[in-house]
Design a protein around this motif. Structure first.
Motif, PDB file in Angstrom:
ATOM      1  N   ALA A  27       0.848  -1.189   0.000  1.00 43.64           N
ATOM      2  CA  ALA A  27       0.000   0.000   0.000  1.00 43.64           C
ATOM      3  C   ALA A  27       0.884   1.240   0.000  1.00 43.64           C
ATOM      4  CB  ALA A  27      -0.901   0.002   1.230  1.00 43.64           C
ATOM      5  N   ILE A  28       0.411   2.301  -0.644  1.00 38.12           N
ATOM      6  CA  ILE A  28       1.145   3.567  -0.606  1.00 38.12           C
ATOM      7  C   ILE A  28       1.190   4.063   0.835  1.00 38.12           C
ATOM      8  CG2 ILE A  28       1.093   5.989  -1.320  1.00 38.12           C
ATOM      9  CD1 ILE A  28      -0.142   4.991  -3.973  1.00 38.12           C
ATOM     10  N   TYR A  29       0.073   4.022   1.505  1.00 41.62           N
ATOM     11  CA  TYR A  29      -0.040   4.360   2.930  1.00 41.62           C
ATOM     12  C   TYR A  29      -1.307   3.668   3.404  1.00 41.62           C
ATOM     13  CZ  TYR A  29      -0.536   7.152   7.203  1.00 41.62           C
ATOM     14  OH  TYR A  29      -0.686   7.561   8.517  1.00 41.62           O
ATOM     15  N   ASP A  30      -1.136   2.578   4.155  1.00 41.24           N
ATOM     16  CA  ASP A  30      -2.244   1.681   4.492  1.00 41.24           C
ATOM     17  C   ASP A  30      -3.411   2.378   5.185  1.00 41.24           C
ATOM     18  OD1 ASP A  30      -3.193  -0.963   4.207  1.00 41.24           O
ATOM     19  OD2 ASP A  30      -2.941  -1.244   6.359  1.00 41.24           O
ATOM     20  N   THR A  31      -3.137   3.407   5.984  1.00 44.49           N
ATOM     21  CA  THR A  31      -4.199   4.100   6.709  1.00 44.49           C
ATOM     22  C   THR A  31      -5.164   4.798   5.753  1.00 44.49           C
ATOM     23  OG1 THR A  31      -2.710   4.446   8.567  1.00 44.49           O
ATOM     24  CG2 THR A  31      -4.661   5.842   8.466  1.00 44.49           C
ATOM     25  N   GLU A  32      -4.633   5.404   4.695  1.00 44.75           N
ATOM     26  CA  GLU A  32      -5.477   6.143   3.748  1.00 44.75           C
ATOM     27  C   GLU A  32      -5.783   5.364   2.475  1.00 44.75           C
ATOM     28  OE1 GLU A  32      -4.365  10.770   4.598  1.00 44.75           O
ATOM     29  OE2 GLU A  32      -3.320   9.755   2.997  1.00 44.75           O
ATOM     30  N   LEU A  33      -4.810   4.609   1.992  1.00 42.76           N
ATOM     31  CA  LEU A  33      -4.955   3.901   0.720  1.00 42.76           C
ATOM     32  C   LEU A  33      -4.586   2.427   0.888  1.00 42.76           C
ATOM     33  CD1 LEU A  33      -3.303   6.541  -1.667  1.00 42.76           C
ATOM     34  CD2 LEU A  33      -5.745   6.197  -1.201  1.00 42.76           C
ATOM     35  N   PRO A  34      -5.444   1.661   1.572  1.00 46.99           N
ATOM     36  CA  PRO A  34      -5.139   0.236   1.760  1.00 46.99           C
ATOM     37  C   PRO A  34      -5.047  -0.468   0.409  1.00 46.99           C
ATOM     38  CG  PRO A  34      -7.411   0.703   2.362  1.00 46.99           C
ATOM     39  CD  PRO A  34      -6.754   2.018   2.091  1.00 46.99           C
ATOM     40  N   LEU A  35      -4.209  -1.476   0.338  1.00 41.11           N
ATOM     41  CA  LEU A  35      -3.985  -2.211  -0.902  1.00 41.11           C
ATOM     42  C   LEU A  35      -5.190  -3.094  -1.196  1.00 41.11           C
ATOM     43  CD1 LEU A  35      -1.855  -2.643  -3.112  1.00 41.11           C
ATOM     44  CD2 LEU A  35      -1.019  -4.580  -1.787  1.00 41.11           C
ATOM     45  N   GLN A  36      -6.106  -2.583  -1.986  1.00 40.74           N
ATOM     46  CA  GLN A  36      -7.319  -3.321  -2.343  1.00 40.74           C
ATOM     47  C   GLN A  36      -7.862  -2.768  -3.658  1.00 40.74           C
ATOM     48  OE1 GLN A  36      -9.493  -2.257   1.227  1.00 40.74           O
ATOM     49  NE2 GLN A  36     -10.814  -0.876   0.064  1.00 40.74           N
ATOM     50  N   PRO A  37      -8.602  -3.597  -4.380  1.00 38.23           N
ATOM     51  CA  PRO A  37      -9.163  -3.118  -5.644  1.00 38.23           C
ATOM     52  C   PRO A  37     -10.341  -2.173  -5.406  1.00 38.23           C
ATOM     53  CG  PRO A  37      -9.860  -5.367  -5.218  1.00 38.23           C
ATOM     54  CD  PRO A  37      -8.893  -4.994  -4.124  1.00 38.23           C
ATOM     55  N   GLY A  38     -10.648  -1.397  -6.424  1.00 38.00           N
ATOM     56  CA  GLY A  38     -11.802  -0.515  -6.364  1.00 38.00           C
ATOM     57  C   GLY A  38     -11.429   0.907  -5.982  1.00 38.00           C
ATOM     58  N   LEU A  39     -12.405   1.767  -6.118  1.00 39.48           N
ATOM     59  CA  LEU A  39     -12.233   3.179  -5.822  1.00 39.48           C
ATOM     60  C   LEU A  39     -12.075   3.384  -4.322  1.00 39.48           C
ATOM     61  CD1 LEU A  39     -12.268   5.737  -7.562  1.00 39.48           C
ATOM     62  CD2 LEU A  39     -14.660   5.991  -6.972  1.00 39.48           C
ATOM     63  N   LEU A  40     -11.017   4.085  -3.917  1.00 39.89           N
ATOM     64  CA  LEU A  40     -10.754   4.342  -2.508  1.00 39.89           C
ATOM     65  C   LEU A  40     -11.113   5.788  -2.195  1.00 39.89           C
ATOM     66  CD1 LEU A  40      -7.327   2.523  -2.226  1.00 39.89           C
ATOM     67  CD2 LEU A  40      -9.563   1.666  -1.549  1.00 39.89           C
ATOM     68  N   LEU A  71     -10.598  16.057   3.750  1.00 40.04           N
ATOM     69  CA  LEU A  71      -9.497  16.171   2.802  1.00 40.04           C
ATOM     70  C   LEU A  71     -10.042  16.245   1.377  1.00 40.04           C
ATOM     71  CD1 LEU A  71      -6.987  13.504   4.176  1.00 40.04           C
ATOM     72  CD2 LEU A  71      -6.966  15.961   4.567  1.00 40.04           C
ATOM     73  N   SER A  72      -9.314  16.935   0.502  1.00 39.19           N
ATOM     74  CA  SER A  72      -9.705  16.978  -0.899  1.00 39.19           C
ATOM     75  C   SER A  72      -8.952  15.937  -1.722  1.00 39.19           C
ATOM     76  CB  SER A  72      -9.459  18.370  -1.488  1.00 39.19           C
ATOM     77  OG  SER A  72      -8.085  18.688  -1.427  1.00 39.19           O
ATOM     78  N   MET A  73      -7.920  15.353  -1.126  1.00 37.33           N
ATOM     79  CA  MET A  73      -7.155  14.274  -1.743  1.00 37.33           C
ATOM     80  C   MET A  73      -6.435  13.507  -0.636  1.00 37.33           C
ATOM     81  SD  MET A  73      -3.912  16.370  -3.386  1.00 37.33           S
ATOM     82  CE  MET A  73      -3.329  15.010  -4.341  1.00 37.33           C
ATOM     83  N   PRO A  74      -5.993  12.270  -0.911  1.00 34.55           N
ATOM     84  CA  PRO A  74      -5.262  11.533   0.124  1.00 34.55           C
ATOM     85  C   PRO A  74      -4.048  12.322   0.602  1.00 34.55           C
ATOM     86  CG  PRO A  74      -5.809  10.100  -1.721  1.00 34.55           C
ATOM     87  CD  PRO A  74      -6.138  11.498  -2.145  1.00 34.55           C
TER      88      PRO A  74
END
Length: 110
Positions: free
Chosen positions: A51-64, A70-73
């Motif tokens: 994951a880029i950063y598991d708290t915000e962008l967990p490694l999983q398919p689909g729209l996160l 926030l306006s972006m991760p």
């Protein structure tokens, strides 16, 4: 027309463990007033994918979706150009410089 109207998506690259070159992690896309992230299938299929950063962008398919407020991760925003870098981009893309650039900095968008 401002710069933020021209760009509605961006490819995000990552250096994975044990790799000698960066790979495409996924894509940021504008959804309303926010940027959302989607990992690419090729990244998810890699043996050493992280994951880029598991708290915000967990490694999983689909729209996160991003966290509220926030306006972006935040982990992606941290890698974006700071004020000086934004001025350089404005100078190069819009042909402005000096005091005129400062006013356009807010219009650049993420």
């Amino acid at each position: 027309m401002t710069a933020k109207q021209h760009y509605v998506e961006a490819i995000v690259w990552i250096w994975l463990p044990h790799s000698t070159a960066p790979v495409v992690a996924g894509k940021l896309t504008m959804e309303g007033n926010s940027l959302v992230f989607n990992y690419g299938r090729s990244c998810l299929a890699r043996d050493h994918a992280i994951a880029i950063y598991d708290t915000e962008l967990p490694l999983q398919p689909g729209l996160l979706l991003i966290p509220d407020g926030l306006s972006m991760p935040g982990c992606i925003r941290d890698a974006a150009p700071a004020a000086w870098g934004r001025l350089v981009i404005i100078n190069k893309t819009l042909g402005r410089n000096g005091k005129n650039s400062a006013a356009d900095n807010a219009d650049l968008g993420e």
